[in-house]
Design a protein around this motif. Structure first.
Motif, PDB file in Angstrom:
ATOM      1  N   ALA A  99      12.775   3.001  -1.024  1.00 19.77           N
ATOM      2  CA  ALA A  99      14.159   2.779  -0.603  1.00 19.77           C
ATOM      3  C   ALA A  99      15.036   3.750  -1.381  1.00 19.77           C
ATOM      4  O   ALA A  99      15.269   3.560  -2.575  1.00 19.77           O
ATOM      5  CB  ALA A  99      14.575   1.337  -0.867  1.00 19.77           C
ATOM      6  N   HIS A 100      15.530   4.772  -0.711  1.00 18.20           N
ATOM      7  CA  HIS A 100      16.214   5.859  -1.399  1.00 18.20           C
ATOM      8  C   HIS A 100      17.726   5.810  -1.158  1.00 18.20           C
ATOM      9  O   HIS A 100      18.419   4.983  -1.757  1.00 18.20           O
ATOM     10  CB  HIS A 100      15.614   7.201  -0.947  1.00 18.20           C
ATOM     11  CG  HIS A 100      16.039   8.371  -1.778  1.00 18.20           C
ATOM     12  ND1 HIS A 100      16.106   9.651  -1.277  1.00 18.20           N
ATOM     13  CD2 HIS A 100      16.455   8.458  -3.064  1.00 18.20           C
ATOM     14  CE1 HIS A 100      16.505  10.477  -2.234  1.00 18.20           C
ATOM     15  NE2 HIS A 100      16.741   9.775  -3.321  1.00 18.20           N
ATOM     16  N   THR A 101      18.248   6.682  -0.286  1.00 21.22           N
ATOM     17  CA  THR A 101      19.702   6.715  -0.114  1.00 21.22           C
ATOM     18  C   THR A 101      20.237   5.433   0.516  1.00 21.22           C
ATOM     19  O   THR A 101      21.416   5.103   0.342  1.00 21.22           O
ATOM     20  CB  THR A 101      20.137   7.933   0.726  1.00 21.22           C
ATOM     21  OG1 THR A 101      19.405   7.957   1.961  1.00 21.22           O
ATOM     22  CG2 THR A 101      19.866   9.226  -0.024  1.00 21.22           C
ATOM     23  N   ASN A 102      19.396   4.704   1.233  1.00 24.29           N
ATOM     24  CA  ASN A 102      19.831   3.395   1.740  1.00 24.29           C
ATOM     25  C   ASN A 102      20.087   2.421   0.593  1.00 24.29           C
ATOM     26  O   ASN A 102      21.009   1.602   0.650  1.00 24.29           O
ATOM     27  CB  ASN A 102      18.806   2.815   2.723  1.00 24.29           C
ATOM     28  CG  ASN A 102      17.420   2.690   2.138  1.00 24.29           C
ATOM     29  OD1 ASN A 102      16.899   3.618   1.512  1.00 24.29           O
ATOM     30  ND2 ASN A 102      16.789   1.544   2.336  1.00 24.29           N
ATOM     31  N   LEU A 103      19.301   2.537  -0.478  1.00 23.04           N
ATOM     32  CA  LEU A 103      19.502   1.672  -1.646  1.00 23.04           C
ATOM     33  C   LEU A 103      20.632   2.190  -2.528  1.00 23.04           C
ATOM     34  O   LEU A 103      21.275   1.419  -3.236  1.00 23.04           O
ATOM     35  CB  LEU A 103      18.203   1.555  -2.443  1.00 23.04           C
ATOM     36  CG  LEU A 103      18.154   0.509  -3.555  1.00 23.04           C
ATOM     37  CD1 LEU A 103      18.472  -0.884  -3.017  1.00 23.04           C
ATOM     38  CD2 LEU A 103      16.802   0.516  -4.246  1.00 23.04           C
TER      39      LEU A 103
END
Length: 266
Positions: A99-103
């Motif tokens: 979970a990258h830019t969504n997180l």
């Protein structure tokens, strides 16, 4: 029994993967969706040592922030670090959810954790990127008031930031104002300096700052701080552990002890 796909569904509820930025590759990246999950290891990155740690502990899944596959993989061999890491996961049956830019943008995600670590209050979004499927606004960065460290000079606040984030070091350009209103952007958010200025901030804490961005900050009268990519984002890992432990109380979840800051300072 909880499966890898069940874990992914819960992460998607918190930080919808559809909100990731266009360049990103967040999601369920390695493994079989219907495999049972008995243990979960959480790490900022998935490296070969982290994969070894997961295998030694008996974890079936690693939940990480940075995507283990970011650029297209044209061959899968042991001749590159990425190849060795992916082979280690696949050969041991360990799945990966990233979970990258969504997180980064989610409520309670990376930037809220960073703001809370610095004891900021009255949090607002630094930049709104959109509205998610439930109608909630999302966006990178947060702005808040310095309840701790208020009135400190740039150098004093840099020492405060280093202590609170357990950072290897903090680079900064002094904007010449006491610290009152602070913007944070976990990871590489130096390009959001103008957003921090528009929000009336005197201080901006982020990472991976370029030389020209320090010059721009001084010209704008904003103290710009680079506390390191790892230190400004690893703050979310305890929150991931807390969240998954609450959603799946029968599954042991812990933070990687192998993965640490990638560099030191003298």
């Amino acid at each position: 029994m909880a499966t890898v796909r069940d874990i992914f569904t819960q992460m998607d509820q918190w930080a919808p993967f559809e909100t990731q930025m266009d360049f990103d590759n967040a999601g369920f990246l390695v493994g079989r969706g219907e495999r049972e999950v008995r243990k979960i290891l959480v790490s900022l990155d998935i490296t070969e040592p982290v994969a070894d740690e997961a295998a030694d502990w008996g974890a079936d899944l690693i939940v990480a922030h940075h995507p283990v596959i970011f650029h297209p993989v044209k061959r899968l061999t042991d001749e590159t670090p990425t190849g060795r890491t992916l082979l280690a996961l696949a050969e041991r049956g360990i799945a990966a959810i990233c979970a990258h830019t969504n997180l980064d943008a989610a409520q309670g995600g990376v930037n809220v954790c960073l703001a809370q670590a610095l004891e900021l209050t009255d949090l607002e979004q630094l930049h709104q990127d959109g509205v998610d499927r439930s109608g909630q606004p999302y966006g990178i960065g947060r702005v808040g008031n310095a309840s701790a460290g208020s009135g400190l000079s740039a150098g004093e606040y840099a020492a405060f930031v280093k202590e609170k984030l357990h950072a290897a070091g903090v680079r900064f350009a002094d904007g010449g104002k006491p610290v009152r209103r602070v913007a944070v952007g976990g990871g590489s958010c130096g390009s959001m300096l103008a957003d921090a200025a528009a929000a009336g901030c005197d201080t901006f804490v982020t990472a991976d700052v370029k030389y020209d961005q320090f010059l721009e900050a001084r010209a704008l009268g904003i103290t710009l701080m680079d506390a390191g990519h790892y230190a400004t984002e690893n703050v979310v890992c305890p929150k991931i552990v807390q969240y998954l432990s609450l959603k799946f109380p029968g599954i042991p979840v812990k933070i990687s002890q192998t993965h640490q800051e990638a560099y030191g300072c003298v």
